[in-house]
Write a protein that holds these residues in place. Structure first.
Motif, PDB file in Angstrom:
ATOM      1  N   ASP A   1       0.837  -1.203   0.000  1.00 12.87           N
ATOM      2  CA  ASP A   1       0.000   0.000   0.000  1.00 12.87           C
ATOM      3  C   ASP A   1       0.871   1.252   0.000  1.00 12.87           C
ATOM      4  O   ASP A   1       2.037   1.224   0.402  1.00 12.87           O
ATOM      5  N   ASN A   2       0.264   2.354  -0.439  1.00 12.02           N
ATOM      6  CA  ASN A   2       0.919   3.673  -0.394  1.00 12.02           C
ATOM      7  C   ASN A   2       2.271   3.674  -1.094  1.00 12.02           C
ATOM      8  O   ASN A   2       3.263   4.198  -0.569  1.00 12.02           O
ATOM      9  N   PHE A   3       2.285   3.096  -2.273  1.00 13.28           N
ATOM     10  CA  PHE A   3       3.536   3.057  -3.032  1.00 13.28           C
ATOM     11  C   PHE A   3       3.805   4.442  -3.637  1.00 13.28           C
ATOM     12  O   PHE A   3       2.992   4.956  -4.406  1.00 13.28           O
ATOM     13  N   LEU A   4       4.947   5.018  -3.287  1.00 12.67           N
ATOM     14  CA  LEU A   4       5.280   6.364  -3.737  1.00 12.67           C
ATOM     15  C   LEU A   4       6.704   6.407  -4.294  1.00 12.67           C
ATOM     16  O   LEU A   4       7.600   5.726  -3.793  1.00 12.67           O
ATOM     17  N   VAL A   5       6.885   7.223  -5.356  1.00 13.97           N
ATOM     18  CA  VAL A   5       8.204   7.505  -5.919  1.00 13.97           C
ATOM     19  C   VAL A   5       8.378   9.020  -5.931  1.00 13.97           C
ATOM     20  O   VAL A   5       7.546   9.739  -6.492  1.00 13.97           O
ATOM     21  N   THR A   6       9.430   9.501  -5.308  1.00 14.26           N
ATOM     22  CA  THR A   6       9.720  10.939  -5.313  1.00 14.26           C
ATOM     23  C   THR A   6      11.117  11.164  -5.876  1.00 14.26           C
ATOM     24  O   THR A   6      12.017  10.334  -5.721  1.00 14.26           O
ATOM     25  N   GLY A   7      11.291  12.327  -6.560  1.00  7.90           N
ATOM     26  CA  GLY A   7      12.568  12.637  -7.197  1.00  7.90           C
ATOM     27  C   GLY A   7      12.601  12.274  -8.656  1.00  7.90           C
ATOM     28  O   GLY A   7      13.606  12.489  -9.341  1.00  7.90           O
TER      29      GLY A   7
END
Length: 280
Positions: A52-58
């Protein structure tokens, strides 16, 4: 003491009863039953993972594509399926669908495999993905199931020497409950990989416990935590991001073997029968 008294009872019957073939067969069958001849037990195995809540930043992530495969076999019946984002489950002797937790035993043996991807943009608002494989086997029936989720996207960095962060919450469980001589195996695999367009592998290294198997006897392992990973020093470029999760289970049921004492008991009965006939 109970076995000894039974043994003496059968000796008495042999020495004092006029043996015929029917009586002999009856006594031998009773001897084996009293000695605990073969029996079967049930085995339950499950493997599931929810991300859950898979995030990619940058970096920006676009162009997701998906692939799913499931299969299940129980009691000689099988089911398989595949689709994009939400395939129909493979379910033999069960009615589960998009239910990603352990269901346990049931009235009949069953096998279940299912996957789900929550959104066409996995990282849009913190997406989720789930997969489960589960089997309950009994009465000498083997079973197996597997489920795989694969997700691929383009990942683009816009600054030199970029750092890209990945984060997600993982809830996963492996369970094997195999009494007696039966065996069960449960396996989980989770991969997060980044490649450049020359197909050179760049990262990411995940904890080893995200790729693990347990069995063949009773064992459990649960994960419920938040994970964070980073890739540093990426050039301005477009990369290929691959995420895959796989769950698999299978069982092997073996009848409980007839104890050695039972065979010795039966042999002793035959010898006593022969002795009694020679005396006549």
């Amino acid at each position: 003491m109970h076995t000894l008294s039974n043994y003496l009872f059968f000796i008495h019957k042999i020495r004092n009863t006029k043996m015929n073939s029917i009586k002999l067969k009856t006594l031998l069958a009773g001897a084996l039953l009293l000695s605990g001849a073969s029996a079967n037990a049930s085995t339950y195995v499950v493997s599931y993972t929810n991300i859950d809540n898979f995030l990619v930043t940058g970096a920006s992530v676009t162009g997701w594509t998906f692939n799913q495969n499931m299969a299940a076999t129980s009691d000689g019946s099988s089911s398989s399926n595949g689709a994009i984002m939400d395939a129909a489950p493979s379910c033999v002797n069960c009615t589960y669908d998009n239910s990603f937790t352990n269901h346990g035993t049931s009235a009949t043996p069953y096998a279940y495999g299912d996957t789900l991807i929550s959104s066409s943009d996995v990282t849009g608002a913190g997406g989720s993905a789930s997969a489960i494989a589960e089997v309950y086997a009994t009465n000498g029936i083997d079973g197996n199931a597997f489920a795989t989720n694969s997700m691929t996207a383009f990942m683009t960095t816009s600054t030199a020497n970029s750092t890209v962060d990945f984060s997600f919450d993982v809830n996963s469980y492996l369970g094997v409950f195999a009494p007696g001589n039966d065996m069960g195996f449960a396996h989980r695999s989770f991969q997060l990989s980044v490649y450049d367009f020359a197909i050179n592998y760049i990262g990411v290294t995940l904890p080893s416990y995200l790729n693990r198997g347990i069995g063949p006897i009773d064992a459990e392992q649960a994960i419920n935590e938040s994970l964070n990973f980073s890739l540093n020093g990426l050039a301005i470029d477009q990369y290929r991001l691959n995420i895959s999760m796989s769950q698999s289970v299978f069982t092997t049921l073996a009848p409980v073997p007839v104890p050695a004492a039972a065979w010795l008991f039966g042999s002793g009965l035959l010898a006593l029968v022969g002795f009694a006939r020679r005396r006549k």
